[in-house]
Design an enzyme around this catalytic site. Structure first.
Site, PDB file in Angstrom:
ATOM      1  N   LYS A  84       0.850  -1.209   0.000  1.00 12.78           N
ATOM      2  CA  LYS A  84       0.000   0.000   0.000  1.00 12.78           C
ATOM      3  C   LYS A  84       0.880   1.251   0.000  1.00 12.78           C
ATOM      4  O   LYS A  84       2.077   1.182   0.323  1.00 12.78           O
ATOM      5  CB  LYS A  84      -0.890  -0.020   1.242  1.00 12.78           C
ATOM      6  N   TYR A 117      17.714  30.401   7.698  1.00 10.55           N
ATOM      7  CA  TYR A 117      16.619  31.225   8.213  1.00 10.55           C
ATOM      8  C   TYR A 117      16.651  31.302   9.736  1.00 10.55           C
ATOM      9  O   TYR A 117      16.944  30.317  10.417  1.00 10.55           O
ATOM     10  CB  TYR A 117      15.274  30.601   7.813  1.00 10.55           C
TER      11      TYR A 117
END
Ligand SMILES: *Cc1c(COP(=O)(O)O)cnc(C)c1O
Length: 359
Positions: free
Chosen positions: A42, A253
């Site tokens: 899956k 950042y």
């Protein structure tokens, strides 16, 4: 291998998927279980590629494959997979129609769904029995209510799913007892009875059931247990820039990392948009040239910086952010632990921007 090397020499960041290791993991878990496998492929084989995983596992003794949605099953059929494909989630009447058209085997756990499947013409299906997960399936203590329907449309299989098979807390034994009670309450015992996911399969040898349904073990996750899989997914990136950062200067950042000495900082073109989570900022560690180096500053969308001051490093060098490099290994569990994710989320969170390179 040569073709791949040429291909990966053009790549900036990618996932090496070791299909031989995947197959060996399948062989290992099957030998341990003593019964055939129904590999769970899956979610695109936990992000690694359902088509390639199915092909790699094809030589093993398989009962079929397990998926989560009708669409996933249809994709396998389109690839030419002819084995049984079981769909492990509740399906709407429209889903059932599509499942029938694609020759998929539904797993049903409600009177309405069983009736709908039967009205549409029936066919092979498995009865889902809820023994405590409380996610899908008929409650173990009410399956008797389905007796009439089950006599009219007998399932070829019945199964349950463990909620904590990785824990030694007695819950698996309790769920197994409920499963046995439920099987005894059915008008007839189905030919196929199954329960074990990876952790349950590893804990119990041989399996008590007709086949096992391993997922994550096949994809290399399960360190620490008695039976250990080989790593399958190796996430790599190439150093694209190097710079010297002076004491007091910051990286990335929000300036969360600051050099305390003259430092060499490497940039790799891999960020949170590839599935390398922002929460690995300043805590992630990666493999480089026989050593382990830390992430410096915040992980950005497309790039991550590393403090490589203590390890030789040149532009073009290959960094392994997860998986094996030489004798060193960073497991999915370790990366997950560093950023608060289960290895399942980490693998299925690797984004499509990272090409999967199969070897
Ligand atoms: C996903 C899934 C599995 C496989 O679980 P792993 O922990 O990855 O081995 C087995 N059975 C069902 C019903 C599942 O949904």
């Amino acid at each position: 291998m040569t073709v791949q090397s040429i291909e990966s020499s053009r790549l900036r960041a990618w996932v090496d998927v070791d299909l031989s290791a995947l197959r060996r993991n399948g062989e290992m878990v099957a030998r341990h279980a003593g019964v055939p496998l129904l590999p769970m492929i899956k979610a695109d084989a936990y992000g690694l590629g359902a088509a390639q995983a199915a092909r790699a596992l094809e030589p093993l003794e398989l009962v079929g494959f397990g998926v989560a949605t009708v669409r996933e099953g249809e994709e396998l059929r389109a690839l030419g997979v002819v084995r049984p494909v079981l769909v492990f989630s509740p399906l709407t009447p429209a889903d059932l129609m599509a499942a029938r058209a694609a020759g998929l085997t539904p797993t049903l756990g409600s009177a309405a769904a069983i009736a709908s499947w039967r009205e549409q013409g029936g066919g092979d299906w498995h009865l889902a029995i809820d023994t405590g997960m409380h996610r899908a399936g008929a409650r173990w203590d009410t399956v008797g209510d389905l007796a009439e329907l089950l006599r009219a449309a007998p399932p070829v299989g019945a199964f349950t799913h463990f909620h904590s098979s990785e824990l030694d807390d007695g819950s698996m034994e309790l769920q197994e007892q409920r499963f046995r009670d439920a099987l005894a309450a059915l008008p007839a015992r189905p030919a196929l009875v199954h329960a074990d996911n990876s952790a349950a399969t590893v804990r119990r040898s041989p399996s008590a059931w007709s086949f096992v349904r391993p997922g994550v073990f096949l994809y290399g996750v399960g360190s620490g247990a008695a039976l250990q899989p080989e790593p399958v997914a190796h996430v790599r990136a190439r150093v694209v820039e190097l710079r010297t950062v002076r004491p007091g200067e910051s990286v990335s950042y929000d300036a969360t990392w600051r050099a305390t000495r003259e430092s060499t900082v490497a940039t790799i073109p891999l960020g949170y948009a590839d599935g390398y989570r922002r929460s690995l900022s300043n805590v992630g560690r990666v493999l480089l040239n026989g050593g382990e180096v830390p992430v410096a500053g915040n992980v950005t969308m497309d790039m991550t910086m590393l403090d490589v001051t203590d390890v030789p490093c040149a532009v073009g060098d290959i960094v392994t952010v997860m998986g094996r490099a030489g004798d060193h290994l960073i497991t999915a569990e370790q990366v997950g632990a560093a950023c608060g994710l289960s290895p399942y989320e980490l693998l299925t969170g690797l984004r499509q921007r990272l090409p999967r390179i199969y070897g």
